[in-house]
Design an enzyme around this catalytic site. Sequence first.
Site, mmCIF file in Angstrom:
data_model
loop_
_atom_site.group_PDB
_atom_site.id
_atom_site.type_symbol
_atom_site.label_atom_id
_atom_site.label_comp_id
_atom_site.label_asym_id
_atom_site.label_seq_id
_atom_site.Cartn_x
_atom_site.Cartn_y
_atom_site.Cartn_z
ATOM 1 N N ASP A 124 24.209 -10.235 -57.120
ATOM 2 C CA ASP A 124 23.188 -9.426 -58.011
ATOM 3 C C ASP A 124 24.069 -8.640 -58.595
ATOM 4 O O ASP A 124 24.031 -8.159 -60.204
ATOM 5 C CB ASP A 124 22.274 -8.274 -57.805
ATOM 6 N N LYS B 187 13.743 -12.260 -45.253
ATOM 7 C CA LYS B 187 13.766 -10.885 -44.712
ATOM 8 C C LYS B 187 13.882 -9.330 -45.449
ATOM 9 O O LYS B 187 14.988 -9.354 -45.898
ATOM 10 C CB LYS B 187 14.200 -10.834 -43.096
ATOM 11 N N SER C 247 17.992 -10.608 -43.510
ATOM 12 C CA SER C 247 17.991 -9.184 -43.124
ATOM 13 C C SER C 247 19.076 -8.556 -43.170
ATOM 14 O O SER C 247 19.818 -8.742 -45.444
ATOM 15 C CB SER C 247 17.463 -9.063 -41.698
#
Length: 402
Positions: A315, A329, A304
């Site tokens: 990224d 998640k 999460s």
Amino acid sequence: MKDEEKTSGFFAGIFVGVLFSMTFFLVMYFLDIQILPASSLASDIRNRAEIVESYIDSYYWKDDVSDQTISEYAAKGMVAALGDKYSAYFTSEELKSSMEDVEGDYEGIGASVRYDEKTKNKTIQEVQKGRPAQKAGLKAGDILLSVNGEDVTKLSLNDTIQKIKGKEGKKSELVVLREENGEKTKKKITVTCEKIVNQTVTHRMLSGKTGYIAITSFTKETVKQYENALSDLEKKGQKGLVVDLRGNGGGSLTAVVDILDRMLPKGKLITEKNKVNGDKVYTSTDEKHFDKPVAVLINGGSASASEVFAGCMQDRKAASLVGVKSFGKGIVQTIFSLEKSCGGGIKLTTGEYLLPSGRCIQGKGLTPDVEAKNPSDLKQFGGKDDYQLQKAVEVINEKTAE
């Protein structure tokens, strides 16, 4: 259960009230306050509830089940019907506990517990300095066997924790299995709950001037604690940073976004998609950013909000991920309080998030840039035998040498 003065339809009223309350109050950040309209299905559900109530009232042979208990289980059943393991109805006590996890302060003993998928043990992961757990003699690595005489080895991690936590002054007798000098022995330890501001961040300087920050969960308190840790390491001349998110099951989206804003230059962080507000894009402001090498430690317990942090850093090319694949998640939950209407609260999955690259990691997890597995008998993260941490330090050393 039977009561001559009980108002007919009481249970039905509670039942419908839980589902169609006009006063859902948001108590967690993820969405703005909602006013939910009554559904046209309300009359059908009311009829069904009244019929079920009449059969229970007329035929159930025991009278020791309260209307409150039945209404709470009815609400739990409605949410369970969604088939979403992340959505749940909370009783008032359960709601309080959940909000403690979000807010970052609670009444407890000052220790964190992790569940080992392989051994099925519930092990004390960290004992906070100066807290009741440490004062009572609890140690990291202790395996929980029972609480107040009740075997907890078959209980869920959450149920086990709830048996220990409680109001300030509550005492619990724990039986733990401890390994000392190669021998395992049982220890009885009595701990007393007190008011605690949860220390979710710990830090220290590793060899070679590599900073180390471990985050156990993301709460409102985490943001300040992280900033203080980062500032302290900067003053000590850190040349790179390892952020340890292993076993971090997530927490507040607001907190992780604030920390990412501290770490990254201006740009996209995540996109939250939900049916109420549509797409919401979170960005970093570039008021501050961290410009030294970063490695983020992840494992199967990183989920999460921790995956938001690790995924964004990956990224945006701001960090290398080290460890093993994360939990996966990629959905968002919102907690609503029903305390001003019918009591308790509801946690619902309200959307999903996309990382800066547009990928959703739900059910997939994050793949580390450098895969590293720890020995199966590792007792505590951050020690000399922590191979994953050693690999993360190697990554930092390689980057600082370039």
